[in-house]
Design a protein around this motif. Structure first.
Motif, PDB file in Angstrom:
ATOM      1  N   UNK A   3      -1.800  -5.943   2.550  1.00  0.00           N
ATOM      2  CA  UNK A   3      -1.179  -5.430   1.324  1.00  0.00           C
ATOM      3  C   UNK A   3      -1.985  -4.196   0.914  1.00  0.00           C
ATOM      4  N   UNK A   4      -1.489  -3.024   1.344  1.00  0.00           N
ATOM      5  CA  UNK A   4      -2.249  -1.794   1.129  1.00  0.00           C
ATOM      6  C   UNK A   4      -2.218  -1.387  -0.344  1.00  0.00           C
ATOM      7  N   UNK A   5      -3.358  -0.821  -0.775  1.00  0.00           N
ATOM      8  CA  UNK A   5      -3.530  -0.357  -2.155  1.00  0.00           C
ATOM      9  C   UNK A   5      -3.759   1.152  -2.122  1.00  0.00           C
ATOM     10  N   UNK A   6      -2.990   1.895  -2.933  1.00  0.00           N
ATOM     11  CA  UNK A   6      -3.180   3.348  -3.048  1.00  0.00           C
ATOM     12  C   UNK A   6      -4.492   3.605  -3.795  1.00  0.00           C
ATOM     13  N   UNK A   7      -5.374   4.397  -3.187  1.00  0.00           N
ATOM     14  CA  UNK A   7      -6.677   4.661  -3.809  1.00  0.00           C
ATOM     15  C   UNK A   7      -6.555   5.570  -5.027  1.00  0.00           C
ATOM     16  N   UNK A   8      -5.438   6.304  -5.143  1.00  0.00           N
ATOM     17  CA  UNK A   8      -5.299   7.242  -6.266  1.00  0.00           C
ATOM     18  C   UNK A   8      -4.828   6.551  -7.537  1.00  0.00           C
ATOM     19  N   UNK A   9      -3.819   5.681  -7.420  1.00  0.00           N
ATOM     20  CA  UNK A   9      -3.299   5.016  -8.630  1.00  0.00           C
ATOM     21  C   UNK A   9      -3.641   3.532  -8.668  1.00  0.00           C
ATOM     22  N   UNK A  14       3.694  -4.262  -0.692  1.00  0.00           N
ATOM     23  CA  UNK A  14       3.951  -5.525   0.021  1.00  0.00           C
ATOM     24  C   UNK A  14       3.296  -5.525   1.403  1.00  0.00           C
ATOM     25  N   UNK A  15       3.095  -6.708   2.016  1.00  0.00           N
ATOM     26  CA  UNK A  15       2.445  -6.789   3.324  1.00  0.00           C
ATOM     27  C   UNK A  15       3.145  -5.906   4.366  1.00  0.00           C
ATOM     28  N   UNK A  16       2.332  -5.172   5.134  1.00  0.00           N
ATOM     29  CA  UNK A  16       2.868  -4.281   6.170  1.00  0.00           C
ATOM     30  C   UNK A  16       1.800  -4.086   7.241  1.00  0.00           C
ATOM     31  N   UNK A  17       2.250  -3.716   8.445  1.00  0.00           N
ATOM     32  CA  UNK A  17       1.305  -3.502   9.545  1.00  0.00           C
ATOM     33  C   UNK A  17       0.538  -2.198   9.369  1.00  0.00           C
ATOM     34  N   UNK A  18       1.173  -1.203   8.748  1.00  0.00           N
ATOM     35  CA  UNK A  18       0.554   0.116   8.552  1.00  0.00           C
ATOM     36  C   UNK A  18       0.644   0.499   7.075  1.00  0.00           C
ATOM     37  N   UNK A  35      -5.243  16.454  -2.981  1.00  0.00           N
ATOM     38  CA  UNK A  35      -5.075  17.536  -2.001  1.00  0.00           C
ATOM     39  C   UNK A  35      -5.196  17.031  -0.566  1.00  0.00           C
ATOM     40  N   UNK A  36      -6.032  16.033  -0.341  1.00  0.00           N
ATOM     41  CA  UNK A  36      -6.234  15.506   1.014  1.00  0.00           C
ATOM     42  C   UNK A  36      -5.164  14.518   1.461  1.00  0.00           C
ATOM     43  N   UNK A  37      -4.164  14.299   0.609  1.00  0.00           N
ATOM     44  CA  UNK A  37      -3.097  13.342   0.935  1.00  0.00           C
ATOM     45  C   UNK A  37      -3.464  11.939   0.475  1.00  0.00           C
ATOM     46  N   UNK A  38      -2.516  11.026   0.633  1.00  0.00           N
ATOM     47  CA  UNK A  38      -2.758   9.663   0.161  1.00  0.00           C
ATOM     48  C   UNK A  38      -3.845   8.958   0.965  1.00  0.00           C
ATOM     49  N   UNK A  39      -4.541   8.050   0.322  1.00  0.00           N
ATOM     50  CA  UNK A  39      -5.585   7.255   1.003  1.00  0.00           C
ATOM     51  C   UNK A  39      -5.398   5.801   0.572  1.00  0.00           C
ATOM     52  N   UNK A  40      -5.796   4.883   1.460  1.00  0.00           N
ATOM     53  CA  UNK A  40      -5.456   3.472   1.263  1.00  0.00           C
ATOM     54  C   UNK A  40      -6.650   2.561   1.453  1.00  0.00           C
TER      55      UNK A  40
END
Ligand SMILES: O=c1ccn([C@@H]2O[C@H](COP(=O)(O)O)[C@@H](O)[C@H]2O)c(=O)[nH]1
Length: 274
Positions: A3-9, A14-18, A35-40
């Motif tokens: 369950x990936x979490x956006x580091x920005x917000x 939901x559960x996903x492989x990527x 600026x560096x794009x989304x991070x997880x």
């Protein structure tokens, strides 16, 4: 599956492989993609890192602030309102660990979770599942819920009563379903409002403000601000807490009324001549 979490917000998906290609909360013009794009990351990775802890602070009788240190995501504060044996978590934060769960259980757990707006949805589903709480979100913001499920109750109309002293009021503005929490028993019975940043406490704590987007500085129409002030006017509240530990300590409803007037005068070119 993670369950990936956006580091920005700080919002959990939901559960996903990527990880998702983008965060739909941050891609909206009310937030921003770095600026560096989304991070997880994931909640499990955050726990394993051991970098974070939650500080739980007594703000006043029956009210506790909960904030992650060091700051994560937007860095908002969640509040626990203890109203005669019924505990409501107002807004949410991403990080949740065993120490936090124990501390909250000692205060009586969480019976309801209520959200001001999507920027603070964070790991709300984890919190609802952990405490067996109903998660209250205005139906106008349904499309912003990344992890819907059985725990969510979408409310409609202008108000939603959670307990004897706690009522949600939909004000709109920042988001269509944006809400504030009114706690009539707070401030020794003089009333408290928890506003997220649907009503924002500013640097001068005698004043508040209102925005469509805070990071991108997009204001609200004067008519919307006037409507928000009118909706709030009948509610008795002495104190107002925002999501960033800023508090209007005295006569807070009057602060909202005069701030709305000032905001509208500024938009109409009547406040200053610069
Ligand atoms: O006074 C403020 C409040 C928030 N922000 C930034 O805005 C976005 C969205 O968060 P909200 O609090 O829900 O609007 C977030 O990136 C905050 O850091 C701000 O710049 N100033």
């Amino acid at each position: 599956m993670e369950k990936y979490v956006c580091k920005t917000c700080g919002v959990q998906y939901p559960p996903a492989a990527e990880p998702p290609e983008s965060c739909f909360i941050c891609s909206d013009e009310r937030q921003h993609v770095p600026a560096g794009g989304p991070a997880w990351t994931t909640l499990e990775a955050m726990r394993e890192e051991g970098t974070y802890r939650n500080a739980l602070t007594r703000e006043e009788a029956g009210l506790y602030g909960i904030v992650t240190q060091p700051s994560f995501g937007i860095g908002q504060t969640a509040y626990l309102v203890c109203d005669n044996g019924f505990n409501t978590l107002w807004d949410c934060i991403t990080y949740l660990d065993a120490e936090t769960i124990t501390a909250i259980e000692r205060l009586g757990g969480i019976q309801a979770i209520a959200m001001s707006h999507p920027h603070y949805y964070s790991t709300q589903a984890e919190w609802a599942e952990t405490f067996g709480a109903v998660l209250h979100i205005h139906e106008d913001d349904r499309a912003w819920v990344a992890r819907p499920g059985e725990h969510v109750r979408f409310w409609s109309g202008e108000t939603c009563r959670l307990s004897d002293g706690v009522t949600l009021h939909r004000l709109g503005g920042h988001f269509r379903g944006a809400a504030v929490l009114h706690w009539s028993e707070g401030a020794e019975g003089a009333g408290v409002m928890l506003s997220g940043d649907v009503i924002q406490v500013v640097a001068d704590r005698r004043w508040v403000s209102f925005m469509y987007s805070y990071p991108n500085l997009i204001p609200l129409p004067g008519s919307t601000v006037a409507r928000i002030a009118e909706q709030v006017r009948p509610l008795p509240f002495e104190r107002l807490y925002n999501a960033f530990h800023r508090v209007v300590r005295a006569d807070a409803n009057a602060a909202v009324q005069r701030s709305a007037q000032r905001y509208i005068q500024a938009l109409q070119g009547e406040l200053f001549d610069t």
